[in-house]
Design an enzyme around this catalytic site. Sequence first.
Site, PDB file in Angstrom:
ATOM      1  N   HIS A  64       0.822  -1.209   0.000  1.00  0.00           N
ATOM      2  CA  HIS A  64       0.000   0.000   0.000  1.00  0.00           C
ATOM      3  C   HIS A  64       0.856   1.260   0.000  1.00  0.00           C
ATOM      4  O   HIS A  64       0.433   2.292  -0.524  1.00  0.00           O
ATOM      5  CB  HIS A  64      -0.932  -0.010   1.210  1.00  0.00           C
ATOM      6  CG  HIS A  64      -2.119  -0.916   1.043  1.00  0.00           C
ATOM      7  ND1 HIS A  64      -3.405  -0.525   1.335  1.00  0.00           N
ATOM      8  CD2 HIS A  64      -2.217  -2.196   0.602  1.00  0.00           C
ATOM      9  CE1 HIS A  64      -4.250  -1.527   1.076  1.00  0.00           C
ATOM     10  NE2 HIS A  64      -3.537  -2.558   0.636  1.00  0.00           N
ATOM     11  N   ASN A  92      -7.044   1.771   2.909  1.00  0.00           N
ATOM     12  CA  ASN A  92      -6.157   1.654   4.062  1.00  0.00           C
ATOM     13  C   ASN A  92      -6.896   1.528   5.387  1.00  0.00           C
ATOM     14  O   ASN A  92      -6.465   0.827   6.303  1.00  0.00           O
ATOM     15  CB  ASN A  92      -5.216   2.859   4.135  1.00  0.00           C
ATOM     16  CG  ASN A  92      -4.212   2.886   3.007  1.00  0.00           C
ATOM     17  OD1 ASN A  92      -3.890   1.845   2.432  1.00  0.00           O
ATOM     18  ND2 ASN A  92      -3.708   4.062   2.672  1.00  0.00           N
ATOM     19  N   HIS A 191      -1.207 -13.311  -0.460  1.00  0.00           N
ATOM     20  CA  HIS A 191      -2.444 -13.692   0.232  1.00  0.00           C
ATOM     21  C   HIS A 191      -2.400 -15.135   0.723  1.00  0.00           C
ATOM     22  O   HIS A 191      -3.401 -15.644   1.237  1.00  0.00           O
ATOM     23  CB  HIS A 191      -3.646 -13.483  -0.684  1.00  0.00           C
ATOM     24  CG  HIS A 191      -4.052 -12.054  -0.814  1.00  0.00           C
ATOM     25  ND1 HIS A 191      -5.110 -11.638  -1.594  1.00  0.00           N
ATOM     26  CD2 HIS A 191      -3.536 -10.922  -0.258  1.00  0.00           C
ATOM     27  CE1 HIS A 191      -5.231 -10.317  -1.520  1.00  0.00           C
ATOM     28  NE2 HIS A 191      -4.275  -9.869  -0.719  1.00  0.00           N
TER      29      HIS A 191
END
Length: 318
Positions: A64, A92, A191
């Site tokens: 991010h 976020n 992930h």
Amino acid sequence: MASSSSLVLILATALLLATSFAQLTPDFYSESCPGVFSAVRSQIGIALEKEKRMGASLVRMFFHDCFVNGCDGSVLLDDTPTFIGEKRAGPNMNSVRGFEVIDAIKAAVEEVCPGVVSCADIIAIAARDSVVELGGPNWDVKLGRRDAMTASQALANTSIPAPTSNLTKLISSFAVQGLSVQDMVVLSGAHTIGQARCTTFRNHIYSESNIDGFFAGTRQAYCPPSNGTGDNNLAPLDIETPNFFDNSYYKDLIAKRGLLHSDQELFNGGSTDSQVSEYSENSDAFYADFVAAMIKMGDIKPLTGYDGEVRKNCRVVN
């Protein structure tokens, strides 16, 4: 022949340009702060002993950060009465976490070599150490970034792909950052660790067909259909080994057990199916390509030389 004063000016300008466009390098702190790696590693160990999920959170933080004006530590900046940071941007808020871990790492690094190591570099090292601590591959982190003195909530809202993104949107979001389709698929493999909130996968498990029915049912048990009910309930992104960095994520996609819509888009009859299949069968290929992609992502628009600063406190500009 140039005068001595002119020559000094030329040399100074050349030095400034050379420094401003300096390349990141793994040995950037070899003389100025050789203890940085052990300081970071010790704090990562403490954090993950308390909560394994934190490793995934720190990897997400790096992602991010890099997707908004480059890997510059801007994601760490707190809002003030006169400054709007990125923490409250949609992608976020309630997603990026671990800021207190970065604070602890920064404090430990400052004890070893005050005023030397940037917060942006700390995020990069923390992401690597988190992957290693959870059983994943190791790599030499390129360093030398400096910290941003600005942030962009607007870019954070538009640059970071949402969990509802289709394959076309995912590919284009990564392409804007100079990352290829292969980079996108392999970075999504992060992930294989971590968890997601019910609100990010509710529609996928109730309203979409590209999901295994039994798997959807198990997720529905912890994620009620009504918005606002159980929104923050968590589910593992990798149902098999959520605290171990391996290639199970890709095996889940082939079995139509991707938790997020954006996950299952990688294996849904499209152009990325073959890459998912390869990684599901070959963990070595996944590890090698993941390392290359993490290094490549870490090269997105770093501030170097005299640009930016080295923050004393990662949450505020000096």
